[in-house]
Design an enzyme around this catalytic site. Structure first.
Site, PDB file in Angstrom:
ATOM      1  N   ALA A  57     -17.800  -5.739  -8.613  1.00 16.54           N
ATOM      2  CA  ALA A  57     -17.490  -4.926  -7.443  1.00 16.54           C
ATOM      3  C   ALA A  57     -16.388  -5.501  -6.564  1.00 16.54           C
ATOM      4  O   ALA A  57     -15.885  -4.812  -5.680  1.00 16.54           O
ATOM      5  CB  ALA A  57     -18.756  -4.733  -6.594  1.00 16.54           C
ATOM      6  N   GLY A  62     -13.401  -2.351  -9.028  1.00 14.16           N
ATOM      7  CA  GLY A  62     -14.725  -2.361  -8.412  1.00 14.16           C
ATOM      8  C   GLY A  62     -14.718  -2.036  -6.931  1.00 14.16           C
ATOM      9  O   GLY A  62     -15.617  -1.335  -6.440  1.00 14.16           O
ATOM     10  N   ASP A  82     -20.739  -9.494  -8.220  1.00 15.24           N
ATOM     11  CA  ASP A  82     -19.566 -10.107  -8.836  1.00 15.24           C
ATOM     12  C   ASP A  82     -19.732 -11.614  -8.728  1.00 15.24           C
ATOM     13  O   ASP A  82     -20.641 -12.102  -8.045  1.00 15.24           O
ATOM     14  CB  ASP A  82     -18.277  -9.651  -8.142  1.00 15.24           C
ATOM     15  N   ARG A 138      -5.632  -7.291 -17.927  1.00  9.66           N
ATOM     16  CA  ARG A 138      -4.571  -7.602 -18.875  1.00  9.66           C
ATOM     17  C   ARG A 138      -3.366  -8.213 -18.171  1.00  9.66           C
ATOM     18  O   ARG A 138      -3.047  -7.867 -17.043  1.00  9.66           O
ATOM     19  CB  ARG A 138      -4.112  -6.336 -19.605  1.00  9.66           C
ATOM     20  N   ASP A 207      -7.180   8.276 -19.569  1.00  9.41           N
ATOM     21  CA  ASP A 207      -6.210   8.830 -20.516  1.00  9.41           C
ATOM     22  C   ASP A 207      -5.993  10.319 -20.271  1.00  9.41           C
ATOM     23  O   ASP A 207      -4.878  10.830 -20.410  1.00  9.41           O
ATOM     24  CB  ASP A 207      -6.686   8.591 -21.949  1.00  9.41           C
ATOM     25  N   HIS A 234      -9.720   4.175 -26.702  1.00 11.74           N
ATOM     26  CA  HIS A 234      -9.025   3.840 -25.458  1.00 11.74           C
ATOM     27  C   HIS A 234      -8.120   2.642 -25.686  1.00 11.74           C
ATOM     28  O   HIS A 234      -8.180   1.647 -24.977  1.00 11.74           O
ATOM     29  CB  HIS A 234     -10.047   3.542 -24.353  1.00 11.74           C
TER      30      HIS A 234
END
Length: 279
Positions: A57, A62, A82, A138, A207, A234
């Site tokens: 979160a 989050g 978290d 990423r 998407d 995905h």
């Protein structure tokens, strides 16, 4: 729409359901019949008091997701979890004048003799819906699969908690790579004897949102009038936008190729722009 084995819902699925319901008075908008049956209690026009747990979160996904949950009149209790920052996130959200209570938990300290994570247990106990955006984002040049070694173990641990403390909850996996984390979650739930394919989904409606936006921009249309079916997974070429199913559009071969690739790799565009802060 779902893949045969991974139950990845891509067409107006779970994240649309959450955002529309939690941001407005709308009730969980979802078109998948199996999930609709599992969530039949959320389709009532009467007020519903639900406990929603957000695991991860304090992160970039989050925090805004928790905000939308806090704004929803249908959420009675919002539990944030978290590894860092959640007490502050919850304190901030608690000042919003809505009816839901808000709590923020961290992993409990290591102790002897060993025991379960009390912070996670308190977050999940009695939850109706669990959303998992936890994990590392990423970085530029990374694919979603590059995240597997880190995020797979995170999802495994959190879903083990779900199996133990809220086995009947609806679980939505946002953590990448979704194509892999959803099957991992399924195996964890199967091992615990609480697996229900109608209550485990991968959140991939991003998407659909991208496809709708790119088509609208290309065709001079209002994005609210565009609904592109997207099937598959995905990640890159597993994302299959069905532009041929959209009425009233006319693409050249070059335009179609460009929009297809941009829909499939739109996440890379965002990762580069955010310089590794997420997608």
């Amino acid at each position: 729409v779902s893949t045969t084995h991974h139950h990845l819902f891509t067409c107006k699925a779970f994240i649309t359901m959450l955002l529309n319901r939690f941001a407005t008075k709308a009730v969980f908008t979802i078109r998948s019949r199996p999930v609709a049956a599992a969530l039949s209690k959320f389709h009532s026009s009467t007020a519903i008091d639900a406990k929603v747990a957000v695991l991860g979160a304090a992160g970039g996904i989050g925090q805004p997701l928790s905000l939308l949950c806090k704004l929803s009149p249908e959420v009675d209790e919002l539990s944030c979890y978290d590894i860092v920052g959640t007490p502050g996130v919850a304190a901030d959200l608690s000042h919003i004048p809505t009816k839901s209570t808000t709590t923020g938990s961290l992993p409990s300290p290591v102790s002897w003799p060993p025991t379960h994570d009390k912070g996670l247990a308190d977050t999940l106990d009695g939850a109706d819906v669990v959303v998992i955006p936890a994990g590392v984002p990423r970085k530029p040049g990374m694919t979603r699969d590059d995240l597997f070694n880190t995020n797979a173990s995170i999802v495994q641990k959190l879903v083990e908690g779900c199996a133990k403390f809220c086995p009947e909850a609806m679980i939505a996996i946002i953590s990448n790579p979704v194509n892999s984390t959803v099957p991992i979650a399924a195996e964890v739930l199967k091992k615990a004897g609480v697996y229900n394919k109608q209550k485990l989904v991968g959140v991939t409606t991003l998407d659909v949102c991208r496809a709708n936006t790119f088509v609208a921009n290309s065709q001079g249309m209002d994005p609210r009038d565009v609904d592109v079916p997207v099937i598959g997974g995905h990640a890159g070429i597993t994302i299959l936008p069905l532009f041929s199913r959209v009425p009233g559009v006319n693409f050249s071969d070059e335009e179609l190729e460009k929009i297809t690739v941009r829909t499939q790799f739109g996440g890379d565009e965002v990762v580069a722009a955010k310089a590794g802060a997420g997608s």
